[in-house]
Motif scaffolding. Structure first.
Motif, PDB file in Angstrom:
ATOM      1  N   GLY A  36       0.824  -1.209   0.000  1.00  0.00           N
ATOM      2  CA  GLY A  36       0.000   0.000   0.000  1.00  0.00           C
ATOM      3  C   GLY A  36       0.854   1.253   0.000  1.00  0.00           C
ATOM      4  O   GLY A  36       0.576   2.210  -0.732  1.00  0.00           O
ATOM      5  N   LEU A  37       1.909   1.254   0.807  1.00  0.00           N
ATOM      6  CA  LEU A  37       2.824   2.388   0.843  1.00  0.00           C
ATOM      7  C   LEU A  37       3.517   2.574  -0.503  1.00  0.00           C
ATOM      8  O   LEU A  37       3.687   3.696  -0.981  1.00  0.00           O
ATOM      9  CB  LEU A  37       3.848   2.182   1.955  1.00  0.00           C
ATOM     10  N   PHE A  38       3.893   1.465  -1.142  1.00  0.00           N
ATOM     11  CA  PHE A  38       4.497   1.525  -2.465  1.00  0.00           C
ATOM     12  C   PHE A  38       3.538   2.161  -3.475  1.00  0.00           C
ATOM     13  O   PHE A  38       3.942   3.018  -4.262  1.00  0.00           O
ATOM     14  CB  PHE A  38       4.891   0.125  -2.932  1.00  0.00           C
ATOM     15  N   LEU A  39       2.279   1.755  -3.453  1.00  0.00           N
ATOM     16  CA  LEU A  39       1.309   2.306  -4.399  1.00  0.00           C
ATOM     17  C   LEU A  39       1.114   3.801  -4.190  1.00  0.00           C
ATOM     18  O   LEU A  39       1.065   4.569  -5.157  1.00  0.00           O
ATOM     19  CB  LEU A  39      -0.030   1.583  -4.271  1.00  0.00           C
ATOM     20  N   VAL A  40       0.996   4.228  -2.940  1.00  0.00           N
ATOM     21  CA  VAL A  40       0.799   5.647  -2.642  1.00  0.00           C
ATOM     22  C   VAL A  40       1.998   6.456  -3.139  1.00  0.00           C
ATOM     23  O   VAL A  40       1.832   7.497  -3.791  1.00  0.00           O
ATOM     24  CB  VAL A  40       0.566   5.861  -1.135  1.00  0.00           C
ATOM     25  N   LEU A  41       3.196   5.998  -2.838  1.00  0.00           N
ATOM     26  CA  LEU A  41       4.389   6.732  -3.258  1.00  0.00           C
ATOM     27  C   LEU A  41       4.550   6.726  -4.775  1.00  0.00           C
ATOM     28  O   LEU A  41       4.976   7.732  -5.366  1.00  0.00           O
ATOM     29  CB  LEU A  41       5.630   6.150  -2.591  1.00  0.00           C
ATOM     30  N   ALA A  42       4.216   5.622  -5.425  1.00  0.00           N
ATOM     31  CA  ALA A  42       4.322   5.554  -6.879  1.00  0.00           C
ATOM     32  C   ALA A  42       3.381   6.560  -7.537  1.00  0.00           C
ATOM     33  O   ALA A  42       3.784   7.292  -8.454  1.00  0.00           O
ATOM     34  CB  ALA A  42       4.021   4.138  -7.364  1.00  0.00           C
ATOM     35  N   VAL A  43       2.144   6.628  -7.072  1.00  0.00           N
ATOM     36  CA  VAL A  43       1.183   7.580  -7.630  1.00  0.00           C
ATOM     37  C   VAL A  43       1.640   9.008  -7.356  1.00  0.00           C
ATOM     38  O   VAL A  43       1.568   9.876  -8.236  1.00  0.00           O
ATOM     39  CB  VAL A  43      -0.230   7.326  -7.069  1.00  0.00           C
ATOM     40  N   LEU A  44       2.123   9.264  -6.156  1.00  0.00           N
ATOM     41  CA  LEU A  44       2.605  10.592  -5.798  1.00  0.00           C
ATOM     42  C   LEU A  44       3.750  11.029  -6.714  1.00  0.00           C
ATOM     43  O   LEU A  44       3.751  12.155  -7.233  1.00  0.00           O
ATOM     44  CB  LEU A  44       3.058  10.621  -4.339  1.00  0.00           C
ATOM     45  N   PHE A  45       4.710  10.145  -6.938  1.00  0.00           N
ATOM     46  CA  PHE A  45       5.847  10.497  -7.784  1.00  0.00           C
ATOM     47  C   PHE A  45       5.431  10.674  -9.242  1.00  0.00           C
ATOM     48  O   PHE A  45       5.987  11.521  -9.950  1.00  0.00           O
ATOM     49  CB  PHE A  45       6.959   9.468  -7.669  1.00  0.00           C
TER      50      PHE A  45
END
Length: 61
Positions: A36-45
């Motif tokens: 979940g943290l990976f998905l949030v950071l990927a979308v943010l970047f």
């Protein structure tokens, strides 16, 4: 981060096959959190990169 999520998912599967329910549940929870943290950071970047390209174009024009 995605690498660690996959590692914890693998640990969870192996622990479940061997009958260690508590360890499997804990590893699965950590895997879900990391993914979940990976998905949030990927979308943010991705959003920041898209906005950054537009800002650079405006500066150059």
């Amino acid at each position: 981060m995605l690498k660690y999520a996959i590692i914890f998912a693998g640990i969870s599967l192996v622990a479940a096959l061997l009958g260690f329910g508590g360890v499997a549940a804990g590893a699965a929870g950590i895997a879900k959190l990391l993914f979940g943290l990976f998905l949030v950071l990927a979308v943010l970047f991705i959003v920041l990169a898209a906005l950054g390209i537009g800002a650079v174009k405006k500066t150059l024009d």
